[in-house]
Write an enzyme that holds these catalytic residues in place. Structure first.
Site, mmCIF file in Angstrom:
data_model
loop_
_atom_site.group_PDB
_atom_site.id
_atom_site.type_symbol
_atom_site.label_atom_id
_atom_site.label_comp_id
_atom_site.label_asym_id
_atom_site.label_seq_id
_atom_site.Cartn_x
_atom_site.Cartn_y
_atom_site.Cartn_z
ATOM 1 N N ASP A 30 0.846 -1.194 0.000
ATOM 2 C CA ASP A 30 0.000 0.000 0.000
ATOM 3 C C ASP A 30 0.881 1.244 0.000
ATOM 4 O O ASP A 30 1.902 1.307 0.695
ATOM 5 C CB ASP A 30 -0.901 -0.013 1.242
ATOM 6 C CG ASP A 30 -2.038 0.988 1.146
ATOM 7 O OD1 ASP A 30 -3.207 0.568 1.074
ATOM 8 O OD2 ASP A 30 -1.750 2.213 1.150
ATOM 9 N N ASN A 87 -12.676 -2.871 2.649
ATOM 10 C CA ASN A 87 -13.598 -1.762 2.858
ATOM 11 C C ASN A 87 -14.611 -1.749 1.709
ATOM 12 O O ASN A 87 -14.247 -1.958 0.556
ATOM 13 C CB ASN A 87 -12.827 -0.441 2.904
ATOM 14 C CG ASN A 87 -11.868 -0.385 4.082
ATOM 15 O OD1 ASN A 87 -12.169 -0.891 5.157
ATOM 16 N ND2 ASN A 87 -10.707 0.216 3.894
ATOM 17 N N GLN A 94 -14.181 2.773 1.527
ATOM 18 C CA GLN A 94 -13.525 2.359 0.283
ATOM 19 C C GLN A 94 -13.244 3.569 -0.596
ATOM 20 O O GLN A 94 -14.140 4.369 -0.878
ATOM 21 C CB GLN A 94 -14.422 1.360 -0.477
ATOM 22 C CG GLN A 94 -13.764 0.821 -1.739
ATOM 23 C CD GLN A 94 -14.630 -0.208 -2.461
ATOM 24 O OE1 GLN A 94 -15.796 -0.414 -2.110
ATOM 25 N NE2 GLN A 94 -14.071 -0.841 -3.473
ATOM 26 N N SER A 95 -11.969 3.703 -1.029
ATOM 27 C CA SER A 95 -11.617 4.852 -1.868
ATOM 28 C C SER A 95 -11.267 4.443 -3.297
ATOM 29 O O SER A 95 -11.214 5.299 -4.177
ATOM 30 C CB SER A 95 -10.450 5.622 -1.245
ATOM 31 O OG SER A 95 -9.301 4.798 -1.155
ATOM 32 N N VAL A 96 -10.989 3.166 -3.525
ATOM 33 C CA VAL A 96 -10.672 2.687 -4.882
ATOM 34 C C VAL A 96 -11.699 1.612 -5.256
ATOM 35 O O VAL A 96 -11.835 0.606 -4.546
ATOM 36 C CB VAL A 96 -9.244 2.102 -4.948
ATOM 37 C CG1 VAL A 96 -8.949 1.607 -6.366
ATOM 38 C CG2 VAL A 96 -8.203 3.139 -4.521
ATOM 39 N N HIS A 100 -10.316 -5.014 -3.182
ATOM 40 C CA HIS A 100 -8.971 -5.243 -2.639
ATOM 41 C C HIS A 100 -9.068 -5.634 -1.176
ATOM 42 O O HIS A 100 -9.930 -5.158 -0.449
ATOM 43 C CB HIS A 100 -8.076 -4.004 -2.798
ATOM 44 C CG HIS A 100 -8.695 -2.728 -2.327
ATOM 45 N ND1 HIS A 100 -9.663 -2.054 -3.035
ATOM 46 C CD2 HIS A 100 -8.490 -1.993 -1.201
ATOM 47 C CE1 HIS A 100 -10.020 -0.953 -2.385
ATOM 48 N NE2 HIS A 100 -9.334 -0.903 -1.257
ATOM 49 N N HIS A 102 -6.880 -5.591 2.282
ATOM 50 C CA HIS A 102 -5.710 -5.066 2.996
ATOM 51 C C HIS A 102 -5.178 -6.188 3.895
ATOM 52 O O HIS A 102 -5.956 -6.797 4.635
ATOM 53 C CB HIS A 102 -6.096 -3.898 3.903
ATOM 54 C CG HIS A 102 -6.667 -2.693 3.187
ATOM 55 N ND1 HIS A 102 -5.918 -1.567 2.928
ATOM 56 C CD2 HIS A 102 -7.907 -2.442 2.709
ATOM 57 C CE1 HIS A 102 -6.678 -0.665 2.312
ATOM 58 N NE2 HIS A 102 -7.892 -1.172 2.169
HETATM 59 P P1 DGP Z 1 -9.448 1.715 0.418
HETATM 60 O O1 DGP Z 1 -9.469 3.001 1.170
HETATM 61 O O2 DGP Z 1 -9.887 0.521 1.260
HETATM 62 O O3 DGP Z 1 -10.198 1.803 -0.890
HETATM 63 O O4 DGP Z 1 -7.917 1.426 0.107
HETATM 64 C C1 DGP Z 1 -7.272 1.904 -1.005
HETATM 65 C C2 DGP Z 1 -5.807 1.845 -0.699
HETATM 66 O O5 DGP Z 1 -5.099 2.011 -1.916
HETATM 67 C C3 DGP Z 1 -5.303 2.928 0.238
HETATM 68 O O6 DGP Z 1 -4.872 2.328 1.459
HETATM 69 C C4 DGP Z 1 -4.137 3.579 -0.488
HETATM 70 C C5 DGP Z 1 -3.882 2.628 -1.626
HETATM 71 N N1 DGP Z 1 -3.437 3.279 -2.850
HETATM 72 C C6 DGP Z 1 -4.042 4.312 -3.496
HETATM 73 N N2 DGP Z 1 -3.358 4.657 -4.591
HETATM 74 C C7 DGP Z 1 -2.301 3.816 -4.661
HETATM 75 C C8 DGP Z 1 -1.223 3.678 -5.586
HETATM 76 O O7 DGP Z 1 -1.101 4.383 -6.596
HETATM 77 N N3 DGP Z 1 -0.313 2.701 -5.310
HETATM 78 C C9 DGP Z 1 -0.412 1.885 -4.210
HETATM 79 N N4 DGP Z 1 0.537 0.974 -4.032
HETATM 80 N N5 DGP Z 1 -1.419 1.991 -3.328
HETATM 81 C C10 DGP Z 1 -2.350 2.937 -3.554
#
Ligand code: DGP
Length: 114
Positions: A30, A87, A94-96, A100, A102
């Site tokens: 992450d 999430n 959840q942001s993406v 996924h 964690h």
């Molecule tokens: P969530 O908030 O559960 O959707 O987690 C998304 C995670 O993705 C957050 O912990 C940060 C991670 N993340 C966002 N952008 C990038 C990226 O460009 N590279 C990597 N390795 N992680 C990322």
């Protein structure tokens, strides 16, 4: 496929070092770690979230959880334990919008989460 950050990582548009990869899943660190070990396990298939999973996704979901276990073990988290989190949606944090998991470890986790 490329409409999320993780889609871009999967097609190599955004760099990430895969600590694990197979036909169905990849894992990488992450970018904003919340623990000494913080890995993300994602499917190659662009499933937005656990809430979008259907019965046909059961094998994939099981596989992703197994990959979580494998990468946790490889990261040396087996003895102390670790946490696996997904999430879901806005309230879930959840942001993406690409499923996924964690994998967090290397410190004692608190409960309940914030
Ligand atoms: P969530 O908030 O559960 O959707 O987690 C998304 C995670 O993705 C957050 O912990 C940060 C991670 N993340 C966002 N952008 C990038 C990226 O460009 N590279 C990597 N390795 N992680 C990322």
């Amino acid at each position: 496929m490329t409409d999320t950050i993780f889609g871009k990582i999967l097609c190599g548009e955004i760099p990430a070092d895969f600590v694990y990869e197979d036909e169905h899943a990849v894992a990488f660190a992450d970018i904003d770690p919340k623990a000494p070990v913080h890995l993300l396990v994602i499917p190659r298939e662009p499933l937005p979230s656990l809430k979008d999973a259907v019965q046909e996704d059961c094998a994939l979901l099981g596989h992703l959880l197994h990959v979580c276990k494998v990468v946790a073990e490889e990261a040396g988290l087996d003895e102390g334990g670790y946490r696996v989190v997904t999430n879901i949606g806005e309230d879930g944090g959840q942001s993406v919008a690409h499923l996924h998991f964690h994998v967090l470890g290397g410190r004692t986790m608190q409960w309940p989460p914030g």
